[in-house]
Design a protein around this motif. Sequence first.
Motif, PDB file in Angstrom:
ATOM      1  N   ILE A  42      -0.711 -19.796 -11.316  1.00 20.84           N
ATOM      2  CA  ILE A  42       0.588 -19.347 -10.820  1.00 20.84           C
ATOM      3  C   ILE A  42       0.912 -17.938 -11.309  1.00 20.84           C
ATOM      4  O   ILE A  42       1.659 -17.195 -10.653  1.00 20.84           O
ATOM      5  N   LYS A  43       0.329 -17.537 -12.415  1.00 20.52           N
ATOM      6  CA  LYS A  43       0.602 -16.203 -12.964  1.00 20.52           C
ATOM      7  C   LYS A  43       0.127 -15.084 -12.041  1.00 20.52           C
ATOM      8  O   LYS A  43       0.477 -13.916 -12.251  1.00 20.52           O
ATOM      9  N   ILE A  44      -0.651 -15.424 -11.022  1.00 25.31           N
ATOM     10  CA  ILE A  44      -1.061 -14.400 -10.069  1.00 25.31           C
ATOM     11  C   ILE A  44       0.160 -13.790  -9.388  1.00 25.31           C
ATOM     12  O   ILE A  44       0.137 -12.641  -8.944  1.00 25.31           O
ATOM     13  N   TYR A  45       1.251 -14.550  -9.320  1.00 23.23           N
ATOM     14  CA  TYR A  45       2.453 -14.031  -8.669  1.00 23.23           C
ATOM     15  C   TYR A  45       3.112 -12.921  -9.469  1.00 23.23           C
ATOM     16  O   TYR A  45       3.910 -12.155  -8.926  1.00 23.23           O
ATOM     17  N   ASP A  46       2.768 -12.811 -10.744  1.00 18.66           N
ATOM     18  CA  ASP A  46       3.235 -11.660 -11.526  1.00 18.66           C
ATOM     19  C   ASP A  46       2.619 -10.379 -10.984  1.00 18.66           C
ATOM     20  O   ASP A  46       3.196  -9.297 -11.122  1.00 18.66           O
ATOM     21  N   GLN A  47       1.432 -10.493 -10.397  1.00 17.45           N
ATOM     22  CA  GLN A  47       0.738  -9.328  -9.850  1.00 17.45           C
ATOM     23  C   GLN A  47       1.187  -9.013  -8.419  1.00 17.45           C
ATOM     24  O   GLN A  47       0.927  -7.933  -7.910  1.00 17.45           O
ATOM     25  N   LEU A  48       1.838  -9.971  -7.779  1.00 21.28           N
ATOM     26  CA  LEU A  48       2.264  -9.768  -6.392  1.00 21.28           C
ATOM     27  C   LEU A  48       3.652  -9.158  -6.276  1.00 21.28           C
ATOM     28  O   LEU A  48       4.079  -8.787  -5.183  1.00 21.28           O
ATOM     29  N   GLY A  49       4.368  -9.096  -7.398  1.00 22.08           N
ATOM     30  CA  GLY A  49       5.655  -8.417  -7.381  1.00 22.08           C
ATOM     31  C   GLY A  49       6.858  -9.351  -7.416  1.00 22.08           C
ATOM     32  O   GLY A  49       6.739 -10.568  -7.258  1.00 22.08           O
ATOM     33  N   ARG A  50       8.031  -8.763  -7.600  1.00 20.78           N
ATOM     34  CA  ARG A  50       9.270  -9.522  -7.783  1.00 20.78           C
ATOM     35  C   ARG A  50       9.652 -10.357  -6.573  1.00 20.78           C
ATOM     36  O   ARG A  50      10.302 -11.390  -6.701  1.00 20.78           O
ATOM     37  N   ALA A  51       9.244  -9.919  -5.394  1.00 18.36           N
ATOM     38  CA  ALA A  51       9.617 -10.657  -4.186  1.00 18.36           C
ATOM     39  C   ALA A  51       9.067 -12.074  -4.204  1.00 18.36           C
ATOM     40  O   ALA A  51       9.620 -12.966  -3.556  1.00 18.36           O
ATOM     41  N   LEU A  96      -1.422  -6.148   3.311  1.00 21.29           N
ATOM     42  CA  LEU A  96      -1.825  -7.543   3.149  1.00 21.29           C
ATOM     43  C   LEU A  96      -0.803  -8.527   3.709  1.00 21.29           C
ATOM     44  O   LEU A  96      -1.019  -9.739   3.642  1.00 21.29           O
ATOM     45  N   ASP A  97       0.292  -8.011   4.272  1.00 21.83           N
ATOM     46  CA  ASP A  97       1.336  -8.923   4.730  1.00 21.83           C
ATOM     47  C   ASP A  97       0.848  -9.850   5.847  1.00 21.83           C
ATOM     48  O   ASP A  97       1.279 -11.002   5.944  1.00 21.83           O
ATOM     49  N   HIS A  98      -0.084  -9.363   6.689  1.00 23.26           N
ATOM     50  CA  HIS A  98      -0.593 -10.235   7.754  1.00 23.26           C
ATOM     51  C   HIS A  98      -1.373 -11.413   7.167  1.00 23.26           C
ATOM     52  O   HIS A  98      -1.335 -12.523   7.711  1.00 23.26           O
ATOM     53  N   GLN A 110      11.842 -20.064   6.711  1.00 20.19           N
ATOM     54  CA  GLN A 110      10.827 -19.290   7.415  1.00 20.19           C
ATOM     55  C   GLN A 110      11.219 -17.819   7.507  1.00 20.19           C
ATOM     56  O   GLN A 110      10.385 -16.919   7.329  1.00 20.19           O
ATOM     57  N   ASN A 111      12.492 -17.561   7.768  1.00 21.89           N
ATOM     58  CA  ASN A 111      12.944 -16.168   7.841  1.00 21.89           C
ATOM     59  C   ASN A 111      12.957 -15.500   6.472  1.00 21.89           C
ATOM     60  O   ASN A 111      12.689 -14.294   6.372  1.00 21.89           O
ATOM     61  N   LEU A 112      13.242 -16.259   5.438  1.00 22.68           N
ATOM     62  CA  LEU A 112      13.176 -15.714   4.090  1.00 22.68           C
ATOM     63  C   LEU A 112      11.748 -15.294   3.758  1.00 22.68           C
ATOM     64  O   LEU A 112      11.524 -14.237   3.171  1.00 22.68           O
ATOM     65  N   PHE A 113      10.793 -16.108   4.184  1.00 18.46           N
ATOM     66  CA  PHE A 113       9.408 -15.754   3.875  1.00 18.46           C
ATOM     67  C   PHE A 113       8.977 -14.485   4.598  1.00 18.46           C
ATOM     68  O   PHE A 113       8.159 -13.723   4.082  1.00 18.46           O
ATOM     69  N   LYS A 114       9.499 -14.242   5.790  1.00 19.14           N
ATOM     70  CA  LYS A 114       9.154 -13.013   6.494  1.00 19.14           C
ATOM     71  C   LYS A 114       9.504 -11.785   5.647  1.00 19.14           C
ATOM     72  O   LYS A 114       8.765 -10.803   5.620  1.00 19.14           O
ATOM     73  N   ILE A 115      10.621 -11.880   4.949  1.00 14.73           N
ATOM     74  CA  ILE A 115      11.047 -10.778   4.071  1.00 14.73           C
ATOM     75  C   ILE A 115      10.103 -10.662   2.880  1.00 14.73           C
ATOM     76  O   ILE A 115       9.695  -9.574   2.478  1.00 14.73           O
ATOM     77  N   VAL A 116       9.754 -11.825   2.300  1.00 20.81           N
ATOM     78  CA  VAL A 116       8.856 -11.845   1.147  1.00 20.81           C
ATOM     79  C   VAL A 116       7.500 -11.250   1.525  1.00 20.81           C
ATOM     80  O   VAL A 116       6.938 -10.434   0.785  1.00 20.81           O
ATOM     81  N   ALA A 117       6.965 -11.650   2.678  1.00 20.45           N
ATOM     82  CA  ALA A 117       5.641 -11.185   3.093  1.00 20.45           C
ATOM     83  C   ALA A 117       5.588  -9.667   3.228  1.00 20.45           C
ATOM     84  O   ALA A 117       4.582  -9.035   2.897  1.00 20.45           O
ATOM     85  N   LYS A 118       6.674  -9.082   3.712  1.00 22.00           N
ATOM     86  CA  LYS A 118       6.707  -7.630   3.881  1.00 22.00           C
ATOM     87  C   LYS A 118       6.624  -6.902   2.546  1.00 22.00           C
ATOM     88  O   LYS A 118       6.279  -5.715   2.497  1.00 22.00           O
ATOM     89  N   ALA A 119       6.941  -7.606   1.467  1.00 23.17           N
ATOM     90  CA  ALA A 119       6.917  -6.994   0.138  1.00 23.17           C
ATOM     91  C   ALA A 119       5.559  -7.120  -0.547  1.00 23.17           C
ATOM     92  O   ALA A 119       5.421  -6.748  -1.720  1.00 23.17           O
ATOM     93  N   CYS A 120       4.556  -7.647   0.169  1.00 21.10           N
ATOM     94  CA  CYS A 120       3.213  -7.754  -0.411  1.00 21.10           C
ATOM     95  C   CYS A 120       2.732  -6.378  -0.878  1.00 21.10           C
ATOM     96  O   CYS A 120       2.902  -5.384  -0.169  1.00 21.10           O
ATOM     97  N   PRO A 121       2.110  -6.324  -2.048  1.00 19.21           N
ATOM     98  CA  PRO A 121       1.563  -5.036  -2.489  1.00 19.21           C
ATOM     99  C   PRO A 121       0.396  -4.620  -1.602  1.00 19.21           C
ATOM    100  O   PRO A 121      -0.211  -5.456  -0.922  1.00 19.21           O
ATOM    101  N   TYR A 122       0.080  -3.338  -1.602  1.00 19.78           N
ATOM    102  CA  TYR A 122      -1.102  -2.883  -0.889  1.00 19.78           C
ATOM    103  C   TYR A 122      -2.348  -3.357  -1.630  1.00 19.78           C
ATOM    104  O   TYR A 122      -2.310  -3.630  -2.836  1.00 19.78           O
ATOM    105  N   LEU A 165      -2.886  -4.134  -5.626  1.00 19.58           N
ATOM    106  CA  LEU A 165      -3.149  -5.483  -6.113  1.00 19.58           C
ATOM    107  C   LEU A 165      -4.454  -5.528  -6.899  1.00 19.58           C
ATOM    108  O   LEU A 165      -4.520  -6.152  -7.964  1.00 19.58           O
ATOM    109  N   VAL A 166      -5.478  -4.873  -6.376  1.00 16.97           N
ATOM    110  CA  VAL A 166      -6.760  -4.845  -7.086  1.00 16.97           C
ATOM    111  C   VAL A 166      -6.571  -4.242  -8.475  1.00 16.97           C
ATOM    112  O   VAL A 166      -7.055  -4.780  -9.479  1.00 16.97           O
ATOM    113  N   LYS A 167      -5.832  -3.150  -8.534  1.00 14.97           N
ATOM    114  CA  LYS A 167      -5.588  -2.505  -9.825  1.00 14.97           C
ATOM    115  C   LYS A 167      -4.855  -3.437 -10.778  1.00 14.97           C
ATOM    116  O   LYS A 167      -5.200  -3.556 -11.953  1.00 14.97           O
ATOM    117  N   SER A 168      -3.830  -4.126 -10.283  1.00 20.85           N
ATOM    118  CA  SER A 168      -3.038  -5.003 -11.149  1.00 20.85           C
ATOM    119  C   SER A 168      -3.833  -6.221 -11.596  1.00 20.85           C
ATOM    120  O   SER A 168      -3.597  -6.764 -12.678  1.00 20.85           O
TER     121      SER A 168
END
Length: 215
Positions: free
Chosen positions: A42-51, A129-131, A150-162, A166-169
Amino acid sequence: MSAEETTAIPNFFSEISPLFPEVTEDGKIDTVQFLEASKAFIKIYDQLGRAFALVKSDMNGNVEKLYTTYNKNPEKYKYLNDMIEEEKNDPTIFAVDALLWLRRALEFTYVFVRGIIDEFEAGNPTEKLDHLANIAYTQTLKPYHNWAAQNLFKIVAKACPYRSSLVKSLFMGKEEGSQRLLLEDASRYLQKLLPSLNVIKKMCEEWSLEEMKKV
């Protein structure tokens, strides 16, 4: 082949511990090892950002719910299977719902990371990576979410890091190494996770425990 490609630098997937348990010959999953491995993954989400903080919080919450049941009788609930099987006869156990949602979220994470790997292996790694997050969501969590979720997740997905970020983090502040070797480590890690997910899903389907209501 460059020196970078031949040198393995520790990363999130090579350092993560413990790994998901080996499924026993009779198809059982060690409860503590599974829950501890889930907490580590689950700690991988620390690398994906606050969203993605809500996703992480929800997954951790389900781990704790399962621990609450396990701690009532550690010997009796040594295996997840025994905990879930008992709930067929005693719905006050309250373990199935937590395990269903934890499994779905782990499946989402699995499909998302697998998508990142597959694009790289196919020779067409995208920066955005949002797709991939949306594909993973559609396959795993969306069928169980209502319109608002579902609409909340659309917002979250747009916040995916490049991808590059992500590789760097995922090298966790260490010197950045080869993306290829990082994703090879990720692929090996996912192979350890998949058997547990398959057993849990099959068990819930066979026992008609898979809730289809939307939340």
